[in-house]
Design a protein around this motif. Structure first.
Motif, PDB file in Angstrom:
ATOM      1  N   HIS A 198      14.072  13.336 -53.702  1.00  0.00           N
ATOM      2  CA  HIS A 198      14.769  14.443 -53.043  1.00  0.00           C
ATOM      3  C   HIS A 198      15.314  14.040 -51.670  1.00  0.00           C
ATOM      4  O   HIS A 198      15.682  14.900 -50.861  1.00  0.00           O
ATOM      5  N   ALA A 199      15.372  12.748 -51.404  1.00  0.00           N
ATOM      6  CA  ALA A 199      15.745  12.259 -50.068  1.00  0.00           C
ATOM      7  C   ALA A 199      17.121  12.740 -49.633  1.00  0.00           C
ATOM      8  O   ALA A 199      17.377  12.906 -48.429  1.00  0.00           O
ATOM      9  N   ASP A 200      18.015  12.972 -50.579  1.00  0.00           N
ATOM     10  CA  ASP A 200      19.375  13.367 -50.201  1.00  0.00           C
ATOM     11  C   ASP A 200      19.447  14.774 -49.608  1.00  0.00           C
ATOM     12  O   ASP A 200      20.484  15.182 -49.090  1.00  0.00           O
ATOM     13  N   GLU A 201      18.334  15.504 -49.667  1.00  0.00           N
ATOM     14  CA  GLU A 201      18.304  16.803 -49.002  1.00  0.00           C
ATOM     15  C   GLU A 201      18.173  16.654 -47.484  1.00  0.00           C
ATOM     16  O   GLU A 201      18.421  17.589 -46.732  1.00  0.00           O
ATOM     17  N   LEU A 202      17.764  15.451 -47.047  1.00  0.00           N
ATOM     18  CA  LEU A 202      17.647  15.177 -45.616  1.00  0.00           C
ATOM     19  C   LEU A 202      19.016  14.814 -45.048  1.00  0.00           C
ATOM     20  O   LEU A 202      19.780  14.087 -45.683  1.00  0.00           O
ATOM     21  N   LYS A 203      19.308  15.305 -43.863  1.00  0.00           N
ATOM     22  CA  LYS A 203      20.618  15.083 -43.248  1.00  0.00           C
ATOM     23  C   LYS A 203      20.498  14.209 -42.004  1.00  0.00           C
ATOM     24  O   LYS A 203      19.697  14.496 -41.108  1.00  0.00           O
ATOM     25  N   LEU A 204      21.299  13.145 -41.959  1.00  0.00           N
ATOM     26  CA  LEU A 204      21.401  12.258 -40.808  1.00  0.00           C
ATOM     27  C   LEU A 204      22.838  12.309 -40.318  1.00  0.00           C
ATOM     28  O   LEU A 204      23.759  12.000 -41.085  1.00  0.00           O
ATOM     29  N   VAL A 255      15.918   5.314 -51.292  1.00  0.00           N
ATOM     30  CA  VAL A 255      15.421   5.335 -49.919  1.00  0.00           C
ATOM     31  C   VAL A 255      13.934   5.026 -49.913  1.00  0.00           C
ATOM     32  O   VAL A 255      13.167   5.569 -50.711  1.00  0.00           O
ATOM     33  N   SER A 256      13.524   4.155 -48.996  1.00  0.00           N
ATOM     34  CA  SER A 256      12.115   3.830 -48.841  1.00  0.00           C
ATOM     35  C   SER A 256      11.543   4.623 -47.666  1.00  0.00           C
ATOM     36  O   SER A 256      12.215   4.802 -46.645  1.00  0.00           O
ATOM     37  N   PHE A 257      10.324   5.109 -47.830  1.00  0.00           N
ATOM     38  CA  PHE A 257       9.645   5.847 -46.767  1.00  0.00           C
ATOM     39  C   PHE A 257       8.359   5.130 -46.387  1.00  0.00           C
ATOM     40  O   PHE A 257       7.625   4.645 -47.253  1.00  0.00           O
ATOM     41  N   SER A 258       8.079   5.049 -45.093  1.00  0.00           N
ATOM     42  CA  SER A 258       6.890   4.328 -44.626  1.00  0.00           C
ATOM     43  C   SER A 258       5.612   5.125 -44.845  1.00  0.00           C
ATOM     44  O   SER A 258       4.516   4.574 -44.741  1.00  0.00           O
ATOM     45  N   ASP A 259       5.723   6.415 -45.114  1.00  0.00           N
ATOM     46  CA  ASP A 259       4.571   7.260 -45.413  1.00  0.00           C
ATOM     47  C   ASP A 259       4.881   8.034 -46.687  1.00  0.00           C
ATOM     48  O   ASP A 259       5.709   8.955 -46.680  1.00  0.00           O
ATOM     49  N   THR A 305      10.109   9.147 -41.271  1.00  0.00           N
ATOM     50  CA  THR A 305       9.486   8.075 -42.059  1.00  0.00           C
ATOM     51  C   THR A 305      10.480   7.313 -42.922  1.00  0.00           C
ATOM     52  O   THR A 305      10.081   6.393 -43.648  1.00  0.00           O
ATOM     53  N   ALA A 306      11.772   7.665 -42.855  1.00  0.00           N
ATOM     54  CA  ALA A 306      12.792   6.980 -43.663  1.00  0.00           C
ATOM     55  C   ALA A 306      13.093   5.603 -43.082  1.00  0.00           C
ATOM     56  O   ALA A 306      13.403   5.475 -41.894  1.00  0.00           O
ATOM     57  N   CYS A 307      12.999   4.567 -43.904  1.00  0.00           N
ATOM     58  CA  CYS A 307      13.231   3.185 -43.451  1.00  0.00           C
ATOM     59  C   CYS A 307      14.737   2.916 -43.450  1.00  0.00           C
ATOM     60  O   CYS A 307      15.320   2.560 -44.475  1.00  0.00           O
ATOM     61  N   THR A 321      17.563  -8.059 -44.766  1.00  0.00           N
ATOM     62  CA  THR A 321      17.326  -7.290 -43.541  1.00  0.00           C
ATOM     63  C   THR A 321      16.128  -6.366 -43.722  1.00  0.00           C
ATOM     64  O   THR A 321      16.064  -5.589 -44.673  1.00  0.00           O
ATOM     65  N   LYS A 322      15.164  -6.471 -42.826  1.00  0.00           N
ATOM     66  CA  LYS A 322      14.014  -5.581 -42.847  1.00  0.00           C
ATOM     67  C   LYS A 322      14.399  -4.263 -42.197  1.00  0.00           C
ATOM     68  O   LYS A 322      14.885  -4.223 -41.061  1.00  0.00           O
ATOM     69  N   LEU A 323      14.193  -3.158 -42.909  1.00  0.00           N
ATOM     70  CA  LEU A 323      14.486  -1.832 -42.374  1.00  0.00           C
ATOM     71  C   LEU A 323      13.185  -1.103 -42.073  1.00  0.00           C
ATOM     72  O   LEU A 323      12.267  -1.090 -42.887  1.00  0.00           O
TER      73      LEU A 323
END
Length: 578
Positions: free
Chosen positions: A473-479, A498-502, A510-512, A546-548
């Motif tokens: 559901h990451a696309d519900e987040l807005k940047l 999308v990778s999340f650190s938590d 928490t989005a990488c 590249t490390k994100l």
């Protein structure tokens, strides 16, 4: 408020700052200042960051000397809230000082937490947020100490409890002053609009016994309401009608809200006994809602089961609250009503920008500057409207637009900062242009046994705390008002999820998304290119290896020494050239 009382407020505030200036860098006389200044931290890593910065302040003589400065971290495990932090801090003070604590005047500043709404304060702490006044530059720690500079002189032994991200300014009548000398809890109260009362604590008084023409009045509180609805305020008789020019707001109706409170030495013992009775804490306790709602003759146990304002509801919370209620009930709740006073909260990006660049009243009251402890700042740099530059080195050809804040940064030749942006702890190479309405902040990190740098970039109004149920559901987040899928497609990452650190909290926090680079300049430049790519729709291809990192991971991996070394370089350049 009448012009007379506005002038009194400004004059009183400036006088407090002058008195604090006279204490910086010297040892106060007995009783002239706090015996101990205590700052709380959320964990050992944050505690280390705070201790390093306090040590630096003492070496530079930026704070009073000869005082016990202590940093206490919460115990590992579940979050315990600022109420739990209060109890554990008192326990540690008792272990250090023993019976001598009963004769000490202590200020306890709650500064734990990760400051997700003002991420520039996340790594090094919101109590060390820069404020544009003083030389050396004030941070929130010095400003808090300055605003309370008179308190120890008129205070019996005990502890003053306050938060790191707010400012209270006030006046009292000539020859009068705030005195903390009664047993129990003694809280400060400020006139506030009803809307503010819904997000703070509200005091209920017998209004027939109040004198609206007094700048300051000592009163007994019937009960305390925590973040009540306007209907609840009216139901309990908390709403007042404005009848005097000395009341600091113009609203016809208002309530008295909380900020800081004092507990006498006897009540400190009661709180230590409370911790012993509660046992190990396994839920968040609020130092205001859970302590103060138990006080006053009209207090009832009903609030203990109301979890509407709780960020994370634990099964044990209601039982814990009931224990607190029964142990504290009957303890006096005294209130010092400050009619000519103001409460300012500076804990979000929007508040920080507003108060430092647009709030002419606060700027006048505190004497805030457009440029503080910086070099290379010219009329051309600042532009025609107010911005704020602090602790920074600018090339004279650089420019900062209105309503923007630049702090702890280096700006190269022909750099331009757009309107309404925050640039914090960054190194900008020549010719770079930061757009309007963005937040950019660089951190030193430890990555694969090497030092790296990450520059996070968000829209000023992006919600970093909002989370979705799962990565899908990451696309519900807005940047920057764009979906993460849109942003990542511009960066050549559209084939990857999308990778999340938590894994338990999928949010912008928490989005990488942010690359690790070998130095601060390349870090800032690459994150800025990613921002321009997302906003313009032009493609940018990141190297596959590249490390994100996320903001959350960058904090876990932060390199304190590297970040403080960057500030040390700025300090050296500024002091030498000034």
């Amino acid at each position: 408020m009448s012009q007379e009382f506005m002038i009194k407020l400004r004059t009183s505030t400036r006088e407090k700052i002058k008195r604090f200036i006279n204490l910086r860098g010297r040892e106060p006389q007995p009783g002239e200042f706090w015996d101990a200044v205590v700052v709380t931290a959320v964990d050992q890593s944050q505690r280390q960051a705070y201790e390093l910065q306090i040590k630096e302040k003492l070496e530079r003589k930026e704070v009073p000397l000869g005082i016990h400065y202590k940093v206490f971290s919460d115990p590992p495990g579940c979050k315990i809230g600022n109420g739990g932090s209060t109890l554990y801090a008192l326990q540690q003070l008792s272990e250090i000082y023993g019976k001598a604590l009963g004769g000490m005047r202590v200020i306890l500043i709650h500064a734990g937490g990760f400051s997700q709404r003002l991420p520039s304060a996340s790594a090094l702490g919101k109590i060390f947020t820069a404020m544009p006044l003083g030389d050396p530059l004030y941070q929130m720690l010095e400003l808090k100490l300055a605003m309370y500079v008179d308190f120890p002189l008129h205070m019996k032994p005990g502890v003053l409890v306050t938060c790191a991200d707010d400012i209270e300014i006030y006046t009292t009548a000539v020859g009068d002053g705030i005195k903390f000398e009664r047993p129990g809890f003694t809280a400060l109260a400020h006139p506030s609009p009803l809307s503010i009362g819904t997000t703070h604590g509200v005091f209920v008084f017998d209004l027939s016994e109040m004198s609206p023409d007094l700048e300051m009045e000592n009163a007994s509180c019937l009960r305390f309401l925590h973040k009540p609805t306007i209907g609840k305020m009216r139901e309990h008789g908390a709403v007042c009608n404005r009848q005097s020019d000395c009341v600091s707001i113009s609203d016809a109706e208002f309530v008295y809200t909380d900020s800081t409170y004092y507990v006498d030495s006897g009540t400190v013992k009661l709180l230590l006994n409370l911790l012993e009775q509660l046992g190990p804490l396994n839920c968040e306790i609020d130092a205001y809602g859970d302590f103060l709602q138990a006080l006053g003759p009209n207090a009832t146990i009903d609030y203990t089961s109301n979890t509407v304002n709780v960020s994370k509801e634990e099964n044990s919370l209601v039982e814990m609250r009931k224990k607190i209620f029964h142990l504290l009930k009957g303890t006096p709740l005294n209130v010092i009503v400050l009619n000519n006073s103001k409460f300012y909260h500076i804990g979000t990006t929007s508040e920080y920008l507003f108060h430092l660049t647009e709030d002419e009243v606060l700027q006048s009251e505190l004497g805030l500057l457009s440029s503080a402890f910086s070099i290379g700042v010219s009329e051309n740099s600042l532009g025609p409207s107010r911005c704020c530059v602090m602790y920074s080195v600018l090339d004279p050809s650089s420019s900062v637009a209105a309503r923007s804040v630049v702090e702890y940064s280096r700006l190269g030749a022909r750099v331009s900062i757009g309107s309404g942006s925050i640039v914090s702890s960054c190194w900008l190479s020549d010719g770079l242009s930061v757009p309007d309405g963005v937040f950019m902040h660089s951190l030193g990190v430890n990555h694969e046994q090497q030092i790296g740098f990450v520059t996070v970039v968000f829209g000023i109004n992006d919600n970093l705390k909002r989370s979705v149920k799962a990565p899908r559901h990451a696309d519900e987040l807005k940047l920057f008002d764009l979906s993460l899928a849109e942003c990542r497609s511009h960066w050549g990452l559209d084939g990857e999820s999308v990778s999340f650190s938590d894994a338990w909290s999928c949010s912008l926090w928490t989005a990488c998304l942010f690359p690790v680079c070998p130095d601060p300049r390349s870090s800032f430049s690459l994150s800025l290119r990613m921002l321009h790519s997302a906003l313009s729709g032009s493609p940018l291809t990141l190297d596959k290896d590249t490390k994100l990192m996320s903001m959350e991971e960058a904090l876990r991996c932060k390199n304190l020494e590297e970040m403080l070394k960057f500030r040390e370089g700025l300090y050296s350049d500024i002091t030498q050239k000034k």
